[in-house]
Scaffold this active site. Sequence first.
Site, PDB file in Angstrom:
ATOM      1  N   GLU A   1     -59.693 -72.606  54.863  1.00  0.00           N
ATOM      2  CA  GLU A   1     -60.867 -72.593  53.976  1.00  0.00           C
ATOM      3  C   GLU A   1     -60.691 -73.767  53.043  1.00  0.00           C
ATOM      4  O   GLU A   1     -59.671 -73.891  52.364  1.00  0.00           O
ATOM      5  CB  GLU A   1     -60.954 -71.268  53.217  1.00  0.00           C
ATOM      6  CG  GLU A   1     -61.192 -70.062  54.132  1.00  0.00           C
ATOM      7  CD  GLU A   1     -62.409 -70.194  55.036  1.00  0.00           C
ATOM      8  OE1 GLU A   1     -63.386 -70.876  54.643  1.00  0.00           O
ATOM      9  OE2 GLU A   1     -62.392 -69.651  56.153  1.00  0.00           O
TER      10      GLU A   1
ATOM     11  N   CYS B   1     -63.786 -73.084  44.518  1.00  0.00           N
ATOM     12  CA  CYS B   1     -64.345 -73.793  45.676  1.00  0.00           C
ATOM     13  C   CYS B   1     -65.835 -73.528  45.773  1.00  0.00           C
ATOM     14  O   CYS B   1     -66.586 -74.318  46.310  1.00  0.00           O
ATOM     15  CB  CYS B   1     -63.636 -73.356  46.936  1.00  0.00           C
ATOM     16  SG  CYS B   1     -63.454 -71.588  46.994  1.00  0.00           S
TER      17      CYS B   1
HETATM   18  P1  NAD Z   1     -54.836 -79.298  47.786  1.00  0.00           P
HETATM   19  O1  NAD Z   1     -55.436 -79.614  49.107  1.00  0.00           O
HETATM   20  O2  NAD Z   1     -54.427 -80.399  46.905  1.00  0.00           O
HETATM   21  O3  NAD Z   1     -53.532 -78.384  47.975  1.00  0.00           O
HETATM   22  C1  NAD Z   1     -53.569 -77.219  48.788  1.00  0.00           C
HETATM   23  C2  NAD Z   1     -52.176 -76.993  49.351  1.00  0.00           C
HETATM   24  O4  NAD Z   1     -51.886 -78.042  50.274  1.00  0.00           O
HETATM   25  C3  NAD Z   1     -51.078 -77.025  48.290  1.00  0.00           C
HETATM   26  O5  NAD Z   1     -50.118 -76.051  48.580  1.00  0.00           O
HETATM   27  C4  NAD Z   1     -50.520 -78.425  48.460  1.00  0.00           C
HETATM   28  O6  NAD Z   1     -49.207 -78.557  48.013  1.00  0.00           O
HETATM   29  C5  NAD Z   1     -50.620 -78.600  49.950  1.00  0.00           C
HETATM   30  N1  NAD Z   1     -50.557 -79.997  50.376  1.00  0.00           N
HETATM   31  C6  NAD Z   1     -50.813 -81.109  49.653  1.00  0.00           C
HETATM   32  N2  NAD Z   1     -50.601 -82.209  50.387  1.00  0.00           N
HETATM   33  C7  NAD Z   1     -50.213 -81.800  51.602  1.00  0.00           C
HETATM   34  C8  NAD Z   1     -49.829 -82.477  52.796  1.00  0.00           C
HETATM   35  N3  NAD Z   1     -49.853 -83.800  52.882  1.00  0.00           N
HETATM   36  N4  NAD Z   1     -49.488 -81.713  53.851  1.00  0.00           N
HETATM   37  C9  NAD Z   1     -49.493 -80.375  53.778  1.00  0.00           C
HETATM   38  N5  NAD Z   1     -49.819 -79.680  52.672  1.00  0.00           N
HETATM   39  C10 NAD Z   1     -50.182 -80.386  51.596  1.00  0.00           C
HETATM   40  O7  NAD Z   1     -55.884 -78.327  47.043  1.00  0.00           O
HETATM   41  P2  NAD Z   1     -55.799 -77.725  45.583  1.00  0.00           P
HETATM   42  O8  NAD Z   1     -56.055 -78.796  44.600  1.00  0.00           O
HETATM   43  O9  NAD Z   1     -54.606 -76.872  45.409  1.00  0.00           O
HETATM   44  O10 NAD Z   1     -57.049 -76.735  45.633  1.00  0.00           O
HETATM   45  C11 NAD Z   1     -58.353 -77.187  45.488  1.00  0.00           C
HETATM   46  C12 NAD Z   1     -59.042 -77.365  46.813  1.00  0.00           C
HETATM   47  O11 NAD Z   1     -59.020 -76.134  47.527  1.00  0.00           O
HETATM   48  C13 NAD Z   1     -60.511 -77.714  46.663  1.00  0.00           C
HETATM   49  O12 NAD Z   1     -60.879 -78.654  47.635  1.00  0.00           O
HETATM   50  C14 NAD Z   1     -61.212 -76.375  46.903  1.00  0.00           C
HETATM   51  O13 NAD Z   1     -62.552 -76.500  47.330  1.00  0.00           O
HETATM   52  C15 NAD Z   1     -60.334 -75.769  47.936  1.00  0.00           C
HETATM   53  N6  NAD Z   1     -60.442 -74.322  47.979  1.00  0.00           N
HETATM   54  C16 NAD Z   1     -61.196 -73.767  48.955  1.00  0.00           C
HETATM   55  C17 NAD Z   1     -61.366 -72.397  49.018  1.00  0.00           C
HETATM   56  C18 NAD Z   1     -62.212 -71.770  50.090  1.00  0.00           C
HETATM   57  O14 NAD Z   1     -62.168 -70.562  50.233  1.00  0.00           O
HETATM   58  N7  NAD Z   1     -62.979 -72.542  50.826  1.00  0.00           N
HETATM   59  C19 NAD Z   1     -60.743 -71.589  48.061  1.00  0.00           C
HETATM   60  C20 NAD Z   1     -59.955 -72.190  47.078  1.00  0.00           C
HETATM   61  C21 NAD Z   1     -59.814 -73.560  47.053  1.00  0.00           C
END
Ligand code: NAD
Length: 541
Positions: free
Chosen positions: A292, A326
Amino acid sequence: MNSYPSFPKAINEPVKEYRPKSPESVAVLASYKTLYTQNTYVPLTINGAKITTQAKGEMRPPHDHQHCLGHYALAGKKEVEQAIESALAARIQWSRLSFEQRATIFLRAADLIAGPYRAKINAATMLAQSKTIHQAEIDAACEFIDFLRFNVQFAEEIYAEQPNSGDGVFNRLSYRPLEGFIYAVSPFNFTAIAGNLSAAPALMGNTIVWKPSDHQMLSAHVIMEVFEEAGLPPGVINMVMGDPEMITNTVLASPDFAGIHFTGSTFIFKSIWKKIGENIHQYKSYPRIVGETGGKDFIVAHPSSNEAEVATGIVRGAFEFQGQKCSAASRVYLPKSKADAILAKVKEDLESISMGSPEDFSNFVTAVIHKGAFDRLKEAIDAAKNSTEVEIFHGGNYDDSKGYFITPTVLVTTNPNYDTMERELFGPVVTVYIYEDNDFEATLKLVDQTSDYALTGAIFAHDRYAVEHALVALENSAGNFYVNDKPTGAVVGQQPFGGARASGTNDKAGSKLNLLRWVSPRLIKEPLLTPKDYRYPFLGE
Ligand code: NAD
């Protein structure tokens, strides 16, 4: 054992009010003070053991970034490999444990959060993610509890779904957990999501390597504490923190990688998907990919809408938790005939809003999550200040001297494809485009085509023809669609959540659909009287 137990019926956890001086307010503030001062260390959790490491990350409240809350361990490749081995070893017993036992652990976890851990998990979420008490309560307490309780009910429904058995045959489906281990990668913004990404597959008999967000570590720590106190056996959920790329590469290199449960940004998810594709020949099975991701969520007001309803939808939908949901509304389409009135009400509301530490319950908004987010939002606001296509209607100020504070900001643009109408900013900035009343139809097309995302959206209209029209025209523009309501605040068991297009695989967290992704059914057929002669009757004597 020897029974079909009736599990407690899931009902949504009531949201506590936290009126000043109420017992729940006193408890959460006391817990906040303890966590603020006690200097917490968060170790890795591998096979139930608490692993400390030389390398460590710092935890600081976004609204008070000069204060250190403590540290968390950072795994190296060796620890990640140990976490994988631990998950695989624990799977042998966990996958065979009766559903009744597994369910009881997660039901206990729900009751621990509802009771003795409520203040602590809310306080940790206020400190780690800068949520107001109301935002912490609806996330870390209520939504998390709902996930845990409703998932048990959904799993029961799945297990009860069985094939017909024809004459003389007994058919049954066994919903096996996936073969291997699951990788859970969670975002900063919801404590409930962080817990559920591991808990949902674990309930179905899987074992997990969980990588939480660096910006949610204090609440991740409490989640592990709750799972352990609830009786989760060692190795079922292994928590590793550290360089996300290294952890992910190590996990995806394992032939036993069976699936990923991801929530976070679109770009990161796509990059993980690509790596899985590159490694596909080495896996023992086709990994399940559930993600998501981002959104560019909209509100469209029709000329028949009510001004106060639309304005409230914008203020609550765009600015609660600083627009870091989100589902937060970030692009708004207003009809010319109503735009002034709606915007005036938005301004009036925003002028009454105060911003500051979540410890002060009178604040409606607090800080954004980290410097990266602050800089991204500051740049967008500065660009708007210098653009001839945009007016800063409200806000536009920022200050990171104590915390990462961005004033709730409303931009009004004359260009429906202006940068902030298309790009996910993930903060308290909403962009408004005003359309001619008789361009409603063309505006719906614009809404559908402006962004790559399709997570949430809302139509405000009292004209039912307009509502119907929007439902059809925007059929693929949002996975969660709201009529005369803000596009945020999905409740487990009521509004299953998720979006398509660039917003994710739409596997609907908080529903049976999500749990189905974590099982691989096996059909077992058994004739009750097994034939002893190959000859069918048509062959005669
Ligand atoms: P992010 O993508 O920065 O981080 C999410 C996770 O991915 C973290 O655990 C992070 O450490 C990890 N990550 C970062 N770089 C990575 C890499 N290169 N390889 C693997 N993993 C990696 O997101 P965030 O800032 O924590 O959260 C915000 C984002 O999440 C927004 O885009 C939001 O829309 C989305 N979100 C979506 C939903 C949904 O249900 N659609 C819900 C909550 C948040």
